[in-house]
Motif scaffolding. Structure first.
Motif, PDB file in Angstrom:
ATOM      1  N   LYS A 149      45.374  23.650  35.525  1.00 60.54           N
ATOM      2  CA  LYS A 149      44.232  24.417  35.051  1.00 60.54           C
ATOM      3  C   LYS A 149      44.655  25.853  34.755  1.00 60.54           C
ATOM      4  O   LYS A 149      44.237  26.432  33.743  1.00 60.54           O
ATOM      5  N   GLU A 150      45.480  26.384  35.620  1.00 58.31           N
ATOM      6  CA  GLU A 150      45.856  27.780  35.430  1.00 58.31           C
ATOM      7  C   GLU A 150      46.719  27.983  34.189  1.00 58.31           C
ATOM      8  O   GLU A 150      46.696  29.056  33.589  1.00 58.31           O
ATOM      9  N   GLU A 151      47.463  26.940  33.820  1.00 54.62           N
ATOM     10  CA  GLU A 151      48.278  27.082  32.614  1.00 54.62           C
ATOM     11  C   GLU A 151      47.407  27.422  31.405  1.00 54.62           C
ATOM     12  O   GLU A 151      47.801  28.214  30.543  1.00 54.62           O
ATOM     13  N   ARG A 202      42.050  38.017  36.575  1.00 53.94           N
ATOM     14  CA  ARG A 202      42.330  38.171  38.019  1.00 53.94           C
ATOM     15  C   ARG A 202      42.565  36.822  38.692  1.00 53.94           C
ATOM     16  O   ARG A 202      43.009  36.781  39.835  1.00 53.94           O
ATOM     17  N   HIS A 203      42.250  35.729  38.017  1.00 51.57           N
ATOM     18  CA  HIS A 203      42.517  34.420  38.595  1.00 51.57           C
ATOM     19  C   HIS A 203      43.924  33.927  38.289  1.00 51.57           C
ATOM     20  O   HIS A 203      44.291  32.815  38.672  1.00 51.57           O
ATOM     21  N   LEU A 204      44.696  34.723  37.590  1.00 53.37           N
ATOM     22  CA  LEU A 204      46.121  34.425  37.434  1.00 53.37           C
ATOM     23  C   LEU A 204      46.798  34.632  38.778  1.00 53.37           C
ATOM     24  O   LEU A 204      46.486  35.574  39.504  1.00 53.37           O
ATOM     25  N   SER A 205      47.732  33.764  39.090  1.00 56.51           N
ATOM     26  CA  SER A 205      48.497  33.979  40.319  1.00 56.51           C
ATOM     27  C   SER A 205      49.778  34.734  39.986  1.00 56.51           C
ATOM     28  O   SER A 205      50.165  34.842  38.819  1.00 56.51           O
ATOM     29  N   HIS A 261      49.924  37.557  37.276  1.00 55.00           N
ATOM     30  CA  HIS A 261      48.914  38.576  37.531  1.00 55.00           C
ATOM     31  C   HIS A 261      49.514  39.980  37.356  1.00 55.00           C
ATOM     32  O   HIS A 261      48.937  40.836  36.674  1.00 55.00           O
ATOM     33  N   GLY A 262      50.670  40.177  37.960  1.00 49.63           N
ATOM     34  CA  GLY A 262      51.341  41.470  37.830  1.00 49.63           C
ATOM     35  C   GLY A 262      51.787  41.742  36.407  1.00 49.63           C
ATOM     36  O   GLY A 262      51.659  42.866  35.905  1.00 49.63           O
ATOM     37  N   THR A 263      52.287  40.702  35.758  1.00 50.97           N
ATOM     38  CA  THR A 263      52.704  40.851  34.366  1.00 50.97           C
ATOM     39  C   THR A 263      51.533  41.291  33.502  1.00 50.97           C
ATOM     40  O   THR A 263      51.653  42.191  32.662  1.00 50.97           O
TER      41      THR A 263
END
Lengths: 206, 206
Positions: free
Chosen positions: B50-52, B109-112, B116-118
């Motif tokens: 899902k995150e992809e 913000r739901h990126l891990s 997220h930092g990138t």
DNA sequence: TAAATTTGCTAACGAACGTTAGGTTGCTTA
DNA sequence: TAAGCAACCTAACGTTCGTTAGCAAATTTA
């Protein structure tokens, strides 16, 4: 003087911080319980449901914003003056409740009906207050703006971004933020207006 | 000429619409499958997780915004000119991808980690491009602004609200939106600048 | 001191979650 | 015509979700 919070208010405050940083849906009752140092089930001694917390945060903030704009319009003044005070009032509410403001602005879509609809109509009423100030300023020549609705949305969107970067310990006070914003929104970035005014203002001496 | 979308692109597009309206966390893979008319498990023939999907949407939009600002700065011009074109470019990207823009702006913000930092460092780089334009305008006297970072954030926040109300079938075209925004941000709401200019400009005739 | 209220616990519920395994179908390519 | 691939299926996994029931201790109120 620290305010003494009831357990319910503590839950609300902790939940607000979590809702801001992770979002409403991604915050579980077990996350909240963990942050409070208790079990998830214990929370239900104080609240009816997860959504009730969101409702309280959203509609408390709505009340704050309306009280602020009501106070602004209780005093007379031309459109410029009222807009300046409306901006300052809005900034004050935002900066004094950064986390609740973030939730208010971003998480309201997780309200279920009829609260969702109520929220939207309140928001429109609030925006209408800004639209009216702008319209009155257009009518008497104080403002020149292509579209009153567009102008109101642009102003409010500038204001509503503040919560993403404002820190109470930062170098700008809420009053300075309001002043700088007002300056930018009323006069724009270009230097020429002030320059023009400085150059020619002696012609206007009575 | 309709673009032919691969299945993976269809999934991405449908997911983007759902992520915008319900949020990433509140959108389940079964919601997405249902919108596509297939079973949830079938989606995994096309994507890894899902995150992809979220990653692809976010970083595709980041690329779009950077390509737009790169094109702006490939052409010479003074700060006012470059800022006008940067605003127009940003508005173009936003209005041509309303749903992906909303996801890009709200769901990152739901990126891990490390995505997220990138994301955050890319966002800062992009904002820096606007800050630099404003700074160069301050240095040569085109702009008068209290704080360059503050000005950049205010401008970008005005732009980034557009996706909440823009409709392709609405009465304002992207070009008109960009023009009106530029007018408001550069000249402000007050009428006096143009009035002053109109009143006194004959004094400037060579 | 008795009653009521506040605050918390353990245990558990059914539902929903993201994801995997393994298999089938039908189209496209060598 | 055989092989490869894209697309989708059913079944199920282990986990987490919001929430309820029932009970216990401590504190406040009458």
């Amino acid at each position: 003087m620290e305010a003494v919070l009831s357990r319910k208010e503590q839950i609300e405050k902790t939940a607000t911080a979590l809702f801001k940083s992770k979002g409403f849906s991604a915050t579980s009752m077990r996350d909240l319980a963990n942050a409070l140092g208790i079990e998830a089930a214990s929370i239900y001694s104080h609240i009816k449901s997860k959504e009730e917390i969101l409702q309280r945060v959203c509609f408390n903030m709505a009340r704050e914003f309306f009280e602020a704009i009501d106070a602004v319009e209780a005093k007379e003044g031309n459109a410029t003056d009222r807009l300046k005070r409306a901006i300052a009032a809005h900034v004050n509410v935002l900066t004094q409740n950064t986390e609740a403001s973030a939730v208010f602005l971003h998480e309201w879509r997780h309200l279920s009906e009829p609260m969702h609809g109520t929220y939207l109509s309140l928001r429109d009423k609030y925006e209408a207050r800004f639209r009216e100030i702008i319209r009155s300023g257009m009518n008497n020549g104080e403002f020149t703006v292509p579209d009153e609705k567009f102008a109101a949305l642009t102003i409010l969107s500038s204001l509503n971004w503040i919560h993403t970067w404002y820190k109470p310990e930062g170098k700008m006070t809420p009053a300075e933020i309001a002043h700088n914003l007002t300056e930018m929104l009323l006069n724009g970035l270009t230097s020429s207006k002030q320059a023009l005014h400085d150059t020619y203002s002696h012609l206007n001496t009575p």
